[in-house]
Design a protein around this motif. Structure first.
Motif, PDB file in Angstrom:
ATOM      1  N   ARG A 125    -146.596 -30.765 -26.509  1.00 14.87           N
ATOM      2  CA  ARG A 125    -147.101 -29.391 -26.458  1.00 14.87           C
ATOM      3  C   ARG A 125    -148.366 -29.303 -25.609  1.00 14.87           C
TER       4      ARG A 125
ATOM      5  N   CYS B 135    -142.870 -30.363 -23.851  1.00 21.09           N
ATOM      6  CA  CYS B 135    -142.448 -29.708 -25.091  1.00 21.09           C
ATOM      7  C   CYS B 135    -142.688 -30.592 -26.316  1.00 21.09           C
TER       8      CYS B 135
ATOM      9  N   PHE C 130    -146.144 -24.018 -36.703  1.00 22.86           N
ATOM     10  CA  PHE C 130    -145.870 -24.028 -35.268  1.00 22.86           C
ATOM     11  C   PHE C 130    -146.902 -24.869 -34.518  1.00 22.86           C
TER      12      PHE C 130
ATOM     13  N   PRO D  46    -136.117 -31.059 -32.396  1.00 19.44           N
ATOM     14  CA  PRO D  46    -136.493 -29.776 -32.998  1.00 19.44           C
ATOM     15  C   PRO D  46    -136.616 -29.876 -34.513  1.00 19.44           C
TER      16      PRO D  46
ATOM     17  N   ASP E 196    -140.602 -25.973 -34.797  1.00 21.65           N
ATOM     18  CA  ASP E 196    -139.912 -25.065 -33.873  1.00 21.65           C
ATOM     19  C   ASP E 196    -139.460 -23.781 -34.559  1.00 21.65           C
ATOM     20  N   ASP E 197    -139.303 -23.843 -35.893  1.00 18.96           N
ATOM     21  CA  ASP E 197    -138.917 -22.658 -36.642  1.00 18.96           C
ATOM     22  C   ASP E 197    -139.406 -22.841 -38.070  1.00 18.96           C
TER      23      ASP E 197
ATOM     24  N   LEU F  98    -131.299 -24.241 -32.834  1.00 14.97           N
ATOM     25  CA  LEU F  98    -132.229 -25.302 -32.426  1.00 14.97           C
ATOM     26  C   LEU F  98    -131.476 -26.465 -31.784  1.00 14.97           C
TER      27      LEU F  98
ATOM     28  N   CYS G 107    -131.553 -32.146 -34.804  1.00  9.38           N
ATOM     29  CA  CYS G 107    -132.506 -31.269 -35.479  1.00  9.38           C
ATOM     30  C   CYS G 107    -132.870 -31.904 -36.819  1.00  9.38           C
TER      31      CYS G 107
END
Length: 225
Positions: free
Chosen positions: A142, A139, A95, A78, A100-101, A119, A51
């Motif tokens: 996207r 992913c 996003f 992530p 991812d957050d 994550l 991450c």
């Protein structure tokens, strides 16, 4: 999470960088820190990470642009963005460009650590391209393809489809989808999930892959019959 996971913290404020790194280390993660995008890029090319915690505004640019560019190359690590920008438009941009957050400053370092661990768990062992029948959900980039054809989906539609694709065959409740794909202001009693799923079904075409689970929510599964 088994083996120790390495996390990269990219923050130009030294005090915050130290505090974030200390909290993540206390959570059992292996932390490497950088103060700018150049340092982050060097670290990312030298080590694998579970991450990355990116402050958005760094001395050499907006991290959102760097992440967006790397996502285009298929990079799938992530990313949790930290920022003082708290508008809905800024969160959506985070996003939309591969985050991812998103965590607004000031924040609880304990909450930040919990989000990073989530994550990391989500990323362990997960392929960057998820497949169900002739559906492909990339992913990292996207993007969504059905039968090899690239489909145009919104950020929200992608978020819902990705969440379902990570849990193939499992019933996912509307509440779960709202918690993971919408911000905290979303009304759990509204029909926003049903509206997005309806649009997704239309775009994915027949045979249907998103099935209604009566009294529960939805699941992504092979076409019936």
């Amino acid at each position: 999470m088994g083996r120790t996971v390495r996390v990269l913290v990219v923050e130009d404020d030294e005090d915050l960088r130290v505090a974030v790194s200390a909290e993540l280390s206390a959570a059992g993660l292996d932390v490497i820190a950088a103060a700018d995008i150049a340092g982050a890029d060097a670290a990312l090319r030298a080590h694998p990470f579970g991450c990355v915690v990116f402050d958005r505004m760094l001395p050499d640019g907006d991290a959102i642009d760097y992440v967006h560019r790397r996502r285009g190359d298929g990079w799938s690590v992530p990313v949790l963005f930290l920022t003082a920008r708290d508008s809905v438009a800024d969160r959506i941009a985070g996003f939309a460009h591969g985050g991812d957050d998103y965590l607004i400053k000031p924040f609880s370092v304990a909450e930040m650590a919990a989000r990073v661990r989530t994550l990391c768990r989500r990323a362990v062992g997960r392929p960057s391209v998820l497949r169900m029948a002739d559906l492909e959900v990339d992913c990292a980039r996207r993007t969504v393809r059905r039968g090899g054809v690239l489909l145009t989906v919104s950020d929200k539609e992608f978020a819902v489809l990705e969440y379902l694709a990570i849990r193939p065959g499992q019933a996912v409740t509307r509440t779960e989808l709202i918690e993971h794909c919408w911000d905290a202001s979303a009304d759990p009693m509204s029909n926003v999930v049903d509206v997005v799923v309806k649009r997704l079904r239309r775009k994915l075409r027949e045979p249907e892959l998103i099935h209604t689970v009566r009294g529960r929510g939805y699941r992504l599964a092979e076409p019936a019959g």
